[in-house]
Design a protein around this motif. Structure first.
Motif, short mmCIF file in Angstrom:
data_model
loop_
_atom_site.label_atom_id
_atom_site.label_comp_id
_atom_site.label_asym_id
_atom_site.label_seq_id
_atom_site.Cartn_x
_atom_site.Cartn_y
_atom_site.Cartn_z
N ALA A 134 0.82 -1.21 0.00
CA ALA A 134 0.00 0.00 0.00
C ALA A 134 0.85 1.26 0.00
CB ALA A 134 -0.93 -0.01 1.22
N LEU A 135 2.05 1.18 0.57
CA LEU A 135 2.94 2.35 0.62
C LEU A 135 3.65 2.61 -0.71
CD1 LEU A 135 4.62 1.76 4.10
CD2 LEU A 135 2.83 3.42 3.57
N LEU A 136 3.72 1.61 -1.58
CA LEU A 136 4.51 1.75 -2.81
C LEU A 136 4.01 2.87 -3.73
CD1 LEU A 136 5.35 -1.96 -3.73
CD2 LEU A 136 6.89 -0.17 -2.92
N PRO A 137 2.70 3.03 -4.00
CA PRO A 137 2.29 4.10 -4.93
C PRO A 137 2.74 5.50 -4.51
CG PRO A 137 0.50 2.52 -4.63
CD PRO A 137 1.55 2.16 -3.64
N PRO A 138 2.45 5.95 -3.26
CA PRO A 138 2.93 7.30 -2.90
C PRO A 138 4.46 7.40 -2.88
CG PRO A 138 1.99 6.21 -0.97
CD PRO A 138 1.64 5.38 -2.16
N PHE A 139 5.14 6.34 -2.42
CA PHE A 139 6.61 6.36 -2.40
C PHE A 139 7.17 6.49 -3.81
CE2 PHE A 139 7.66 4.15 1.91
CZ PHE A 139 6.97 5.15 2.56
N LEU A 140 6.58 5.77 -4.75
CA LEU A 140 7.07 5.79 -6.13
C LEU A 140 6.95 7.18 -6.74
CD1 LEU A 140 7.99 4.29 -8.74
CD2 LEU A 140 5.57 3.91 -9.21
N LEU A 141 5.78 7.77 -6.64
CA LEU A 141 5.57 9.10 -7.23
C LEU A 141 6.39 10.16 -6.51
CD1 LEU A 141 4.12 10.80 -9.32
CD2 LEU A 141 2.22 11.07 -7.70
N HIS A 142 6.45 10.07 -5.18
CA HIS A 142 7.18 11.08 -4.40
C HIS A 142 8.68 11.06 -4.73
CE1 HIS A 142 6.83 13.43 -0.37
NE2 HIS A 142 7.52 14.08 -1.27
N THR A 143 9.24 9.87 -4.89
CA THR A 143 10.67 9.77 -5.21
C THR A 143 10.96 10.39 -6.58
OG1 THR A 143 10.82 7.73 -3.94
CG2 THR A 143 12.60 8.17 -5.50
N HIS A 144 10.11 10.12 -7.56
CA HIS A 144 10.30 10.73 -8.90
C HIS A 144 10.17 12.25 -8.82
CE1 HIS A 144 10.02 6.67 -10.47
NE2 HIS A 144 10.34 7.14 -11.65
N TRP A 145 9.23 12.71 -8.03
CA TRP A 145 9.02 14.15 -7.93
C TRP A 145 10.22 14.84 -7.27
CZ3 TRP A 145 7.06 18.23 -9.74
CH2 TRP A 145 6.90 19.38 -9.00
N ILE A 146 10.77 14.24 -6.23
CA ILE A 146 11.95 14.84 -5.57
C ILE A 146 13.11 14.93 -6.55
CG2 ILE A 146 13.69 14.47 -3.78
CD1 ILE A 146 11.48 13.28 -2.05
N TYR A 147 13.34 13.88 -7.35
CA TYR A 147 14.41 13.91 -8.35
C TYR A 147 14.17 15.01 -9.37
CZ TYR A 147 17.59 12.39 -12.04
OH TYR A 147 18.58 12.34 -12.99
#
Length: 650
Positions: free
Chosen positions: A83-96
């Motif tokens: 369940a944590l993977l979707p927000p983690f995935l998008l957030h990591t791309h956004w920070i980069y």
């Protein structure tokens, strides 16, 4: 254990090794950026996801009464992580994206809206946990099946958001490797949601299609791992860990597929006993252990050929360049070393490093930009036949990055050395100031007394002409020594004097200034029969008259002492907007080559009896006006021209 379970175990174990490899690569960094911390959380979540699935499949055929107490918490942790993977995935791309690029305001609003939806969805986790605990431990999907469609929609939002960010990065990439990585990620993230929907629509939960959907997250991780291993993407250097991880995976796969499946087949179809199956397993396991060293070396060599390819030799060259940077504090010397090393290693003489940071683009397709910490340093230009291939050009980009990092270290080290020298010189000048004060107190007053007595003695009528000339010579030597003491005291005071432009400075008329200086140096000019030509005396500038007098008097004295008899000294004043320029040109023998690099340093003189402080005082005075001083020597075969430029108010 059937074939599907064996493939599932192998795939999940591959996911464990792959993400463990990535996790350890980022974890060993001492200072982690916000992006690296976010990426660690994402990789850690994927590591937990694959580990949980591996344990679930491994314990599926065991006694459920015994493993149920273990499987329940494993399932909870696994699906909470999912369940944590979707927000983690998008957030990591956004920070980069936000760190390395400049997002538009509408992009910020869109991504923050998606992140808000994804993080708010986590509020339903307590309900999901209760349903997982209520479901059979061997089939947790039964408890959360009502949430399948909602989760797939959230996961699709994260995938398409990451694909959008990847598309934006590909549109404005900072390097060819970055373009290749995010082009691949964008395609993967755009395709996975469609495949997931197809699987949910037509497949059974335990089917092959469902397994491939669960293993789909291996694709982006494998792509990133490939570019990290081959091109050191994200500045991560790896050598043998990937080959070791693949060797472990190969061993496990052989054991599962060959030992477990063959043993089960023999026991089920041919009716062999359990002891015979155990003997077969032991025999095959011993064979694997005996072949492990040979297989390990062969796989390591294969990985080196497949993943390193042509970049392997450039990595070795880059390591030499990387190690040399901390011991070379001069960027120009480092540039010469790198050019010489590349010519030797690559067998070509057509290599040039341009260190002009003003260059905004490389001149041709055989040049590679040198960029360190988002700061352009120049470019590497190299021409050789093998650079036509894509992999070779990517390898050259990698090498250019190594050179840029080394240059950045050289610039930092040079700045540190320069600062240490300035601090040492400042300490030296402070000591000189204390010494000068002592000299002025103990020497200057006795010199004045001696000069007064000699002047009185010179007026005596009892002196012969020879004696009178000797007295004049002693007075001149006392004047020279007194001038040296005065310059020493003045220079030491300039070290601590902070003076610059001010709106209260008066208007200085150049003609009055030059008339005053001509009167001061009239005796020296007549004695040497030197003509003084002054141009631009009608100019008026707003500046500090004391500083300008110091500059001109020292330059004129320097020119008089350097000029031959019957020579000419030319002084020119001109103004160009907010800049004033003064040139003093003599017809002397010029400046010797051995002192040109340190001409403005204190105690450096081209004259045998000079103090070496005149030009040092000029430089300090010009700096107080926020100006510059330069020279050209020789001019038309002889002489020297000093040029002073400084800003003046309108």
């Amino acid at each position: 254990m059937n074939l599907l379970d064996a493939i599932a175990l192998t795939g999940f174990f591959l996911g464990i090794l792959l993400h463990l490899f990535l996790f350890s690569a980022f974890l060993k960094r001492r200072r982690k950026s916000v992006f690296e911390l976010a990426l660690l959380f994402l990789i850690g979540a994927l590591l937990v996801w694959f580990s949980g699935n591996f344990l679930s499949v491994l314990m599926r055929d065991m006694d459920q009464a015994r493993v149920g107490r273990v499987l329940h918490p494993v399932n909870v942790i696994t699906f909470v992580t999912l369940a944590l993977l979707p927000p983690f995935l998008l957030h990591t791309h956004w920070i980069y994206y936000r760190k390395r690029h400049s997002p538009a305001p509408w992009e910020r609003k869109l991504i923050y809206l998606l992140l808000g939806v994804l993080y708010l969805s986590l509020a339903g986790l307590p309900i999901v946990v209760r349903r997982i605990l209520a479901a059979p431990p061997t089939d947790p999907l039964e408890g959360i099946s009502p949430f399948d469609l909602a989760y797939l929609l959230l996961l699709s939002l994260a995938y398409y958001g990451a694909a959008f960010i990847g598309y934006r990065i590909v549109t404005y990439p900072r390097s060819q490797v970055e373009r290749a990585v995010f082009r691949g990620l964008a395609l993967i993230f755009a395709g996975i949601p469609l495949y997931n929907m197809l699987v949910v629509a037509i497949a059974k939960p335990d089917g092959w299609l469902m397994l491939t959907a669960w293993l789909a997250s291996l694709l982006p991780s494998s792509l990133i791992c490939y570019y990290i291993y081959r091109y050191q993407f994200l500045d991560i250097d790896t050598t043998r860990p990937l080959a070791s991880a693949l060797m472990i995976l190969l061993t496990l796969s052989v054991y599962i597929l060959a030992v477990r499946l063959i043993g089960g087949y023999l026991e089920g179809e041919l009716g062999t006993s359990s002891s015979s199956s155990l003997l077969l397993e032991a025999t095959l396991l011993v064979g694997i252990l005996l072949l492990f060293p040979t297989l390990s070396r062969g796989l390591e060599s294969l990985v080196a050929r497949l993943f390193s390819g042509e970049i392997r030799k450039y990595r070795e060259i880059g390591e030499v360049i990387h190690r040399s940077a901390p011991i070379i504090a001069n960027p120009d010397l480092y540039k010469e070393f790198v050019e010489s090393h590349l010519k030797h290693e690559l067998g070509t003489s057509r290599i040039r490093i341009n260190l002009d940071p003003v260059e905004s683009s490389v001149p041709n397709d055989q040049a590679y930009p040198l960029v360190a910490a988002d700061r352009p340093l120049g470019y590497l230009e190299i021409s050789q036949p093998q650079t036509d291939s894509r992999s070779e050009r990517e390898a050259m980009h990698f090498l250019a990055n190594e050179i840029a990092v080394g240059l950045d270290r050289c610039y930092s080290l040079a700045a540190q050395v320069r600062m240490e020298r300035e601090l040492a010189q400042k300490s030296h000048m402070e000591e000189l100031g204390r010494m000068a004060a002592s000299v002025a107190h103990n020497v200057k007053n006795p010199l004045s007394s001696m000069r007064t007595l000699l002047q009185l003695f010179q007026e005596s009528d009892n002196l012969t002409s020879d004696q009178r000339e000797e007295v004049r010579m002693m007075i001149r030597e006392i004047d020279r020594l007194s001038s040296t003491v005065t310059n020493l005291l003045k220079f030491s005071r300039l070290e601590s004097l902070q003076r610059g432009r001010s709106a209260e400075f008066p208007n200085v008329t150049v003609s009055a200034l030059t008339d005053s200086l001509q009167g001061v140096f009239a005796g020296d000019l007549q004695a040497r029969r030197i003509r003084l030509d002054v141009d631009g005396t009608d100019l008026t500038v707003r500046t500090d008259p004391e500083i300008l007098t110091d500059i001109l008097s020292n330059l004129l004295l320097n020119a008089i002492e350097a000029s031959p008899a019957d020579g000419t000294i030319r002084v020119t004043f001109q103004r160009d907007g907010a800049q004033a320029e003064i040139t003093v040109e003599d017809e002397g023998s010029g400046i010797p080559e051995q002192v040109r690099g340190k001409l403005f340093e204190p105690f450096v003189s081209t004259k045998s009896r000079g103090s070496g402080l005149g030009l040092a005082i000029v430089k300090k005075r010009v700096e107080q006006l926020s100006g510059t001083v330069s020279y050209m020597s020789p001019i038309r075969g002889r002489g020297t021209r000093f040029t002073v430029r400084f800003p003046v108010p309108g």
